[in-house]
Write a protein that holds these residues in place. Structure first.
Motif, PDB file in Angstrom:
ATOM      1  N   TRP A 146       0.819  -1.220   0.000  1.00 32.59           N
ATOM      2  CA  TRP A 146       0.000   0.000   0.000  1.00 32.59           C
ATOM      3  C   TRP A 146       0.851   1.268   0.000  1.00 32.59           C
ATOM      4  CZ3 TRP A 146      -1.183  -4.239   3.102  1.00 32.59           C
ATOM      5  CH2 TRP A 146      -2.347  -4.928   2.749  1.00 32.59           C
ATOM      6  N   SER A 147       2.153   1.136  -0.124  1.00 27.57           N
ATOM      7  CA  SER A 147       3.031   2.294  -0.090  1.00 27.57           C
ATOM      8  C   SER A 147       2.869   3.143  -1.347  1.00 27.57           C
ATOM      9  CB  SER A 147       4.489   1.842   0.048  1.00 27.57           C
ATOM     10  OG  SER A 147       5.364   2.946  -0.048  1.00 27.57           O
ATOM     11  N   THR A 148       2.906   4.460  -1.157  1.00 26.25           N
ATOM     12  CA  THR A 148       2.865   5.402  -2.282  1.00 26.25           C
ATOM     13  C   THR A 148       4.244   6.009  -2.539  1.00 26.25           C
ATOM     14  OG1 THR A 148       2.234   7.213  -0.784  1.00 26.25           O
ATOM     15  CG2 THR A 148       0.449   5.974  -1.854  1.00 26.25           C
ATOM     16  N   GLU A 149       5.277   5.448  -1.903  1.00 26.60           N
ATOM     17  CA  GLU A 149       6.633   5.961  -2.049  1.00 26.60           C
ATOM     18  C   GLU A 149       7.442   5.219  -3.106  1.00 26.60           C
ATOM     19  OE1 GLU A 149       8.531   5.985   1.709  1.00 26.60           O
ATOM     20  OE2 GLU A 149       6.941   7.102   2.734  1.00 26.60           O
ATOM     21  N   VAL A 150       6.837   4.279  -3.803  1.00 28.32           N
ATOM     22  CA  VAL A 150       7.546   3.565  -4.864  1.00 28.32           C
ATOM     23  C   VAL A 150       7.935   4.572  -5.940  1.00 28.32           C
ATOM     24  CG1 VAL A 150       7.401   1.711  -6.565  1.00 28.32           C
ATOM     25  CG2 VAL A 150       6.220   1.482  -4.361  1.00 28.32           C
ATOM     26  N   PRO A 151       9.201   4.587  -6.368  1.00 25.71           N
ATOM     27  CA  PRO A 151       9.670   5.652  -7.271  1.00 25.71           C
ATOM     28  C   PRO A 151       9.242   5.491  -8.728  1.00 25.71           C
ATOM     29  CG  PRO A 151      11.438   4.120  -6.816  1.00 25.71           C
ATOM     30  CD  PRO A 151      10.290   3.706  -5.939  1.00 25.71           C
ATOM     31  N   TYR A 152       8.284   4.679  -8.992  1.00 26.85           N
ATOM     32  CA  TYR A 152       7.768   4.542 -10.356  1.00 26.85           C
ATOM     33  C   TYR A 152       6.320   4.083 -10.297  1.00 26.85           C
ATOM     34  CZ  TYR A 152       8.784  -0.385  -9.430  1.00 26.85           C
ATOM     35  OH  TYR A 152       8.843  -1.625  -8.857  1.00 26.85           O
ATOM     36  N   ALA A 153       5.621   4.259 -11.400  1.00 33.11           N
ATOM     37  CA  ALA A 153       4.237   3.796 -11.528  1.00 33.11           C
ATOM     38  C   ALA A 153       4.094   3.124 -12.886  1.00 33.11           C
ATOM     39  CB  ALA A 153       3.257   4.957 -11.400  1.00 33.11           C
ATOM     40  N   THR A 154       3.419   1.977 -12.905  1.00 37.48           N
ATOM     41  CA  THR A 154       3.296   1.170 -14.118  1.00 37.48           C
ATOM     42  C   THR A 154       1.831   1.083 -14.529  1.00 37.48           C
ATOM     43  OG1 THR A 154       5.185  -0.148 -13.366  1.00 37.48           O
ATOM     44  CG2 THR A 154       3.883  -1.036 -15.175  1.00 37.48           C
ATOM     45  N   PHE A 155       1.575   1.247 -15.829  1.00 38.22           N
ATOM     46  CA  PHE A 155       0.197   1.262 -16.316  1.00 38.22           C
ATOM     47  C   PHE A 155       0.056   0.427 -17.580  1.00 38.22           C
ATOM     48  CE2 PHE A 155       0.979   5.186 -14.026  1.00 38.22           C
ATOM     49  CZ  PHE A 155      -0.104   5.248 -13.168  1.00 38.22           C
ATOM     50  N   THR A 156      -1.168  -0.029 -17.806  1.00 39.32           N
ATOM     51  CA  THR A 156      -1.526  -0.708 -19.047  1.00 39.32           C
ATOM     52  C   THR A 156      -2.957  -0.331 -19.389  1.00 39.32           C
ATOM     53  OG1 THR A 156      -1.503  -2.836 -20.212  1.00 39.32           O
ATOM     54  CG2 THR A 156      -2.417  -2.828 -17.987  1.00 39.32           C
ATOM     55  N   GLU A 157      -3.453  -0.795 -20.533  1.00 38.27           N
ATOM     56  CA  GLU A 157      -4.794  -0.420 -20.968  1.00 38.27           C
ATOM     57  C   GLU A 157      -5.862  -1.034 -20.070  1.00 38.27           C
ATOM     58  OE1 GLU A 157      -5.282   1.783 -23.049  1.00 38.27           O
ATOM     59  OE2 GLU A 157      -3.793   1.792 -24.633  1.00 38.27           O
ATOM     60  N   HIS A 158      -6.941  -0.292 -19.884  1.00 42.55           N
ATOM     61  CA  HIS A 158      -8.085  -0.773 -19.105  1.00 42.55           C
ATOM     62  C   HIS A 158      -8.825  -1.843 -19.913  1.00 42.55           C
ATOM     63  CE1 HIS A 158     -11.910  -0.706 -16.930  1.00 42.55           C
ATOM     64  NE2 HIS A 158     -11.293  -0.034 -15.960  1.00 42.55           N
ATOM     65  N   PRO A 159      -9.411  -2.860 -19.265  1.00 44.55           N
ATOM     66  CA  PRO A 159     -10.111  -3.932 -19.996  1.00 44.55           C
ATOM     67  C   PRO A 159     -11.261  -3.460 -20.875  1.00 44.55           C
ATOM     68  CG  PRO A 159      -9.697  -4.618 -17.739  1.00 44.55           C
ATOM     69  CD  PRO A 159      -9.313  -3.171 -17.826  1.00 44.55           C
ATOM     70  N   VAL A 160     -11.863  -2.302 -20.587  1.00 45.84           N
ATOM     71  CA  VAL A 160     -13.021  -1.858 -21.371  1.00 45.84           C
ATOM     72  C   VAL A 160     -12.601  -0.951 -22.531  1.00 45.84           C
ATOM     73  CG1 VAL A 160     -14.502  -1.996 -19.335  1.00 45.84           C
ATOM     74  CG2 VAL A 160     -13.512   0.212 -19.979  1.00 45.84           C
ATOM     75  N   LYS A 161     -11.325  -0.902 -22.830  1.00 46.96           N
ATOM     76  CA  LYS A 161     -10.822   0.015 -23.855  1.00 46.96           C
ATOM     77  C   LYS A 161     -11.583  -0.090 -25.171  1.00 46.96           C
ATOM     78  CE  LYS A 161      -6.820   0.464 -26.904  1.00 46.96           C
ATOM     79  NZ  LYS A 161      -5.450  -0.026 -27.197  1.00 46.96           N
ATOM     80  N   TYR A 162     -11.897  -1.314 -25.612  1.00 49.44           N
ATOM     81  CA  TYR A 162     -12.490  -1.504 -26.930  1.00 49.44           C
ATOM     82  C   TYR A 162     -14.014  -1.611 -26.916  1.00 49.44           C
ATOM     83  CZ  TYR A 162      -7.830  -2.450 -28.783  1.00 49.44           C
ATOM     84  OH  TYR A 162      -6.513  -2.354 -29.161  1.00 49.44           O
ATOM     85  N   THR A 163     -14.644  -1.343 -25.802  1.00 49.26           N
ATOM     86  CA  THR A 163     -16.093  -1.551 -25.749  1.00 49.26           C
ATOM     87  C   THR A 163     -16.888  -0.464 -26.442  1.00 49.26           C
ATOM     88  OG1 THR A 163     -16.204  -0.464 -23.579  1.00 49.26           O
ATOM     89  CG2 THR A 163     -15.918  -2.847 -23.591  1.00 49.26           C
ATOM     90  N   SER A 164     -16.314   0.714 -26.621  1.00 49.17           N
ATOM     91  CA  SER A 164     -17.037   1.792 -27.294  1.00 49.17           C
ATOM     92  C   SER A 164     -16.049   2.854 -27.752  1.00 49.17           C
ATOM     93  CB  SER A 164     -18.069   2.431 -26.352  1.00 49.17           C
ATOM     94  OG  SER A 164     -17.428   3.182 -25.336  1.00 49.17           O
ATOM     95  N   GLU A 165     -16.519   3.724 -28.631  1.00 46.19           N
ATOM     96  CA  GLU A 165     -15.690   4.819 -29.112  1.00 46.19           C
ATOM     97  C   GLU A 165     -15.302   5.755 -27.970  1.00 46.19           C
ATOM     98  OE1 GLU A 165     -14.369   5.411 -32.015  1.00 46.19           O
ATOM     99  OE2 GLU A 165     -15.172   3.590 -32.924  1.00 46.19           O
ATOM    100  N   LYS A 166     -16.184   5.877 -26.996  1.00 45.29           N
ATOM    101  CA  LYS A 166     -15.921   6.780 -25.874  1.00 45.29           C
ATOM    102  C   LYS A 166     -14.648   6.367 -25.132  1.00 45.29           C
ATOM    103  CE  LYS A 166     -18.608   6.214 -22.359  1.00 45.29           C
ATOM    104  NZ  LYS A 166     -19.806   6.273 -21.498  1.00 45.29           N
ATOM    105  N   PHE A 167     -14.465   5.074 -24.908  1.00 41.05           N
ATOM    106  CA  PHE A 167     -13.291   4.624 -24.182  1.00 41.05           C
ATOM    107  C   PHE A 167     -12.058   4.553 -25.073  1.00 41.05           C
ATOM    108  CE2 PHE A 167     -16.795   2.898 -21.575  1.00 41.05           C
ATOM    109  CZ  PHE A 167     -16.482   3.537 -20.389  1.00 41.05           C
ATOM    110  N   LEU A 168     -12.260   4.382 -26.361  1.00 41.67           N
ATOM    111  CA  LEU A 168     -11.115   4.429 -27.270  1.00 41.67           C
ATOM    112  C   LEU A 168     -10.484   5.812 -27.284  1.00 41.67           C
ATOM    113  CD1 LEU A 168     -12.236   2.347 -30.382  1.00 41.67           C
ATOM    114  CD2 LEU A 168     -10.278   1.899 -28.911  1.00 41.67           C
TER     115      LEU A 168
END
Length: 277
Positions: free
Chosen positions: A189-211
């Motif tokens: 639960w620490s917020t002191e990690v010196p980096y943040a990692t991200f990837t696409e959300h699972p609903v990315k392709y469900t509609s134009e709005k999320f694209l």
């Protein structure tokens, strides 16, 4: 620092036209008007091409009944979240928001967490938003002047790791790993990690709005904002500049029992019929 986050299955289908199983009147007339003494073989009637063709979603990995379980896809949910955050940030800091992006954060334990990313002229904000109660649970502020590197690439794991994932992501570095304490390094639960990692959300392709709020748009805003913040900042002990690298993103997990259970059940998302965290 949701360039962020390719997901096969559903194929375009052609609806069956009424009367396709019946012989057309033209075929019947042709048979009746033919030479009575002529013996003909089985006829193959040519049918006009289907008028309509449709695909449920651009991504075959997404199914309607699955995507609708995510509360973020409910009508008005993402719009309410962005308006709430816009009002809060404008009121508390006066920062001008350049954009909102829906993403999935992956912590050092390989746990997936639903997040909204915001970029202002000076700050990157990572928001944990409860799409069930429509309220902001946590808002993390990262000065853009502190971000010195962005890494884009496929996820990689130690050779003996039992908990692996496919796909690509991006990692945003805002400090040196040597500056992280041992306690924060082992605290999930620490917020002191010196980096943040991200990837696409699972609903990315469900509609134009999320694209429209996918990671490529995020990078196009983040990189110039960081470069501008570096030019405007003063008194920094290190050289200015932003490194953008393309290389594998290492996630150092080995057994990953907790992340396997949590990710399979999507516990890091506001999901119908699930208890998240």
């Amino acid at each position: 620092m949701s360039t962020i986050g390719s997901f096969e299955g559903l194929q375009p289908v052609s609806p069956k036209q009424e009367g396709d199983d019946q012989t057309s009147e033209t075929d019947q007339l042709s048979t009746e008007e033919g030479d009575p003494g002529t013996v003909s073989g089985p006829r193959q009637t040519s049918r006009p091409p289907s008028v309509t063709e449709s695909a449920l979603y651009p991504s075959p990995y997404q199914q309607p009944h699955i995507s609708q379980k995510y509360f973020v896809t409910r009508p008005g949910a993402i719009e309410t979240a962005t308006e709430d955050l816009k009002g809060h940030i404008t009121k508390t800091s006066g920062e001008k928001i350049q954009g909102f992006w829906l993403s999935t954060e992956i912590d050092r334990w390989n746990n997936e967490k639903e997040r909204i990313l915001l970029v202002t002229d000076r700050v990157l904000l990572i928001c944990k938003y409860d799409f069930i109660m429509l309220s902001c649970v946590q808002l993390q502020w990262i000065p853009l002047s502190a971000v010195y590197g962005i890494c884009l690439g496929k996820f990689s794991f130690p050779t003996m790791s039992l908990d692996k994932r496919q796909g690509e992501g991006l990692r945003i570095y805002r400090g040196s790993p040597e500056q992280q304490s041992l306690l924060s390094g082992w605290n999930p639960w620490s917020t002191e990690v010196p980096y943040a990692t991200f990837t696409e959300h699972p609903v990315k392709y469900t509609s134009e709005k999320f694209l429209e709020i996918k990671s490529s748009g995020f990078m196009s805003k983040l990189v110039p904002a960081i470069q501008n913040a570096h030019r405007d900042s003063t008194g920094s002990g290190r050289g200015k500049g932003l490194m953008v690298l393309t290389e594998p993103i290492l996630i150092e997990t080995y057994t990953g029992l907790m992340s396997f259970t949590g990710n399979c059940n999507k516990l890091g998302y506001s999901l119908a019929g699930s208890v998240g965290f």
